[in-house]
Design a protein around this motif. Structure first.
Motif, short mmCIF file in Angstrom:
data_model
loop_
_atom_site.label_atom_id
_atom_site.label_comp_id
_atom_site.label_asym_id
_atom_site.label_seq_id
_atom_site.Cartn_x
_atom_site.Cartn_y
_atom_site.Cartn_z
N LEU A 1 44.30 45.62 36.57
CA LEU A 1 44.00 46.07 38.06
C LEU A 1 44.86 45.06 38.69
CD1 LEU A 1 42.01 47.26 40.27
CD2 LEU A 1 40.54 44.99 39.94
N PHE A 2 44.93 43.73 38.50
CA PHE A 2 45.82 42.78 39.19
C PHE A 2 47.40 43.34 39.00
CE2 PHE A 2 42.50 39.23 39.42
CZ PHE A 2 41.70 39.79 40.18
N ILE B 1 48.00 45.51 41.81
CA ILE B 1 48.10 45.04 42.83
C ILE B 1 49.62 44.39 43.10
CG2 ILE B 1 47.23 42.84 44.47
CD1 ILE B 1 44.78 43.74 43.53
N ASP C 1 40.03 37.98 47.98
CA ASP C 1 39.05 38.56 47.21
C ASP C 1 38.46 39.79 47.92
OD1 ASP C 1 37.80 37.55 44.31
OD2 ASP C 1 36.67 39.03 45.47
N ASN D 1 35.31 40.68 47.21
CA ASN D 1 33.95 40.49 47.38
C ASN D 1 33.73 38.98 47.57
OD1 ASN D 1 31.21 40.76 47.10
ND2 ASN D 1 31.29 40.50 44.96
N HIS E 1 38.27 33.40 50.44
CA HIS E 1 38.28 33.54 49.18
C HIS E 1 39.58 34.20 48.68
CE1 HIS E 1 35.90 34.69 45.32
NE2 HIS E 1 36.93 34.50 44.98
N LEU F 1 42.71 34.79 45.73
CA LEU F 1 42.87 34.69 44.51
C LEU F 1 44.38 34.46 44.11
CD1 LEU F 1 40.90 37.84 43.15
CD2 LEU F 1 40.16 35.66 43.11
N ASN G 1 37.90 31.28 35.98
CA ASN G 1 36.92 31.69 34.98
C ASN G 1 37.58 32.00 33.62
OD1 ASN G 1 34.65 31.18 36.55
ND2 ASN G 1 34.99 33.22 37.55
N GLY H 1 32.30 34.12 33.47
CA GLY H 1 31.96 34.92 34.86
C GLY H 1 33.54 35.52 34.92
N GLN H 2 34.43 35.64 33.89
CA GLN H 2 35.47 36.39 34.01
C GLN H 2 35.46 37.81 34.07
OE1 GLN H 2 38.93 35.07 31.60
NE2 GLN H 2 40.30 36.19 32.84
N SER H 3 35.77 38.64 34.97
CA SER H 3 35.68 40.04 34.88
C SER H 3 37.31 40.68 34.85
CB SER H 3 34.84 40.51 36.03
OG SER H 3 35.52 39.83 37.40
N VAL H 4 38.09 40.12 35.36
CA VAL H 4 39.56 40.67 35.26
C VAL H 4 40.47 39.85 34.36
CG1 VAL H 4 41.60 41.41 36.61
CG2 VAL H 4 39.34 41.62 37.40
N HIS I 1 43.66 34.05 37.00
CA HIS I 1 43.74 33.85 38.22
C HIS I 1 42.95 32.72 38.60
CE1 HIS I 1 40.15 36.86 36.85
NE2 HIS I 1 39.59 36.14 38.16
N HIS J 1 40.79 31.00 41.82
CA HIS J 1 40.11 31.49 42.85
C HIS J 1 40.15 30.04 43.75
CE1 HIS J 1 37.18 34.58 41.37
NE2 HIS J 1 37.56 34.12 40.13
P1 5GP Z 1 36.79 36.75 37.77
O1 5GP Z 1 35.13 37.50 37.74
O2 5GP Z 1 37.39 37.56 36.72
O3 5GP Z 1 36.94 35.28 37.76
O4 5GP Z 1 37.48 37.18 39.04
C1 5GP Z 1 37.74 38.45 39.51
C2 5GP Z 1 37.70 38.47 41.08
O5 5GP Z 1 38.36 39.64 41.53
C3 5GP Z 1 36.24 38.85 41.61
O6 5GP Z 1 35.89 37.64 42.57
C4 5GP Z 1 36.40 40.35 42.35
O7 5GP Z 1 35.60 40.38 43.44
C5 5GP Z 1 37.95 40.23 42.45
N1 5GP Z 1 38.32 41.77 42.58
C6 5GP Z 1 37.92 42.72 41.91
N2 5GP Z 1 38.52 43.75 41.97
C7 5GP Z 1 39.34 43.63 42.81
C8 5GP Z 1 40.35 44.35 43.82
O8 5GP Z 1 40.37 45.71 43.57
N3 5GP Z 1 40.93 43.77 44.92
C9 5GP Z 1 40.66 42.44 45.25
N4 5GP Z 1 41.33 42.17 46.30
N5 5GP Z 1 39.82 41.70 44.32
C10 5GP Z 1 39.10 42.17 43.41
#
Ligand code: 5GP
Length: 113
Positions: free
Chosen positions: A5-6, A9, A30, A32, A38, A40, A86, A92-95, A99, A101
């Motif tokens: 995803l990143f 971007i 971010d 959310n 916040h 990234l 993360n 807590g890493q989702s992407v 990155h 924060h």
């Molecule tokens: P992680 O959970 O991997 O440490 O952080 C991933 C972050 O990416 C989360 O805080 C989430 O809100 C943010 N995020 C996920 N998808 C998008 C997106 O499409 N655009 C932006 N700006 N942030 C995103």
């Protein structure tokens, strides 16, 4: 590695509120936010996780921290901000595109959740 995803971007295929860019990294708000500020910071050359970084990445990783400080200052929060990376799903890493924060604008607890 797979496009994340990143990476999309970075390529401007997905919109983002970009606050900083140079030849090595990109920073954007971010989607959310967990604090009033916040942001990234991501390396343009993607590394999935901190654990995947090597000696060859040390200047890049240092650069991300220097840039984080500059951004926090630009946002008016040089006195108090938190940086989080993360590593792995259970942390807590989702992407899976490394990155940093930058969180600021409220008080933070320790230990973190
Ligand atoms: P992680 O959970 O991997 O440490 O952080 C991933 C972050 O990416 C989360 O805080 C989430 O809100 C943010 N995020 C996920 N998808 C998008 C997106 O499409 N655009 C932006 N700006 N942030 C995103």
């Amino acid at each position: 590695m797979m496009d994340t995803l990143f990476s999309k971007i970075i390529a401007r295929q997905i919109p983002a509120d970009i606050v900083y860019e140079d030849e090595l990294c990109l920073a954007f708000r971010d989607i959310n936010p967990q604090a009033p500020v916040h942001i990234l910071i991501i390396p343009k050359n993607p590394i999935p996780k901190v654990i995947d970084a090597t000696e060859a990445d040390k200047d890049l990783l240092g650069h991300l921290l220097i840039v984080a400080g500059k951004i926090a200052k630009n946002e008016g929060h040089e006195e108090a901000f938190r940086l989080v990376i993360n590593n792995g799903e259970n942390a807590g890493q989702s992407v899976f595109h490394l990155h940093v924060h930058i969180l600021a604008g409220r008080n933070f607890n320790w230990p973190p959740g």
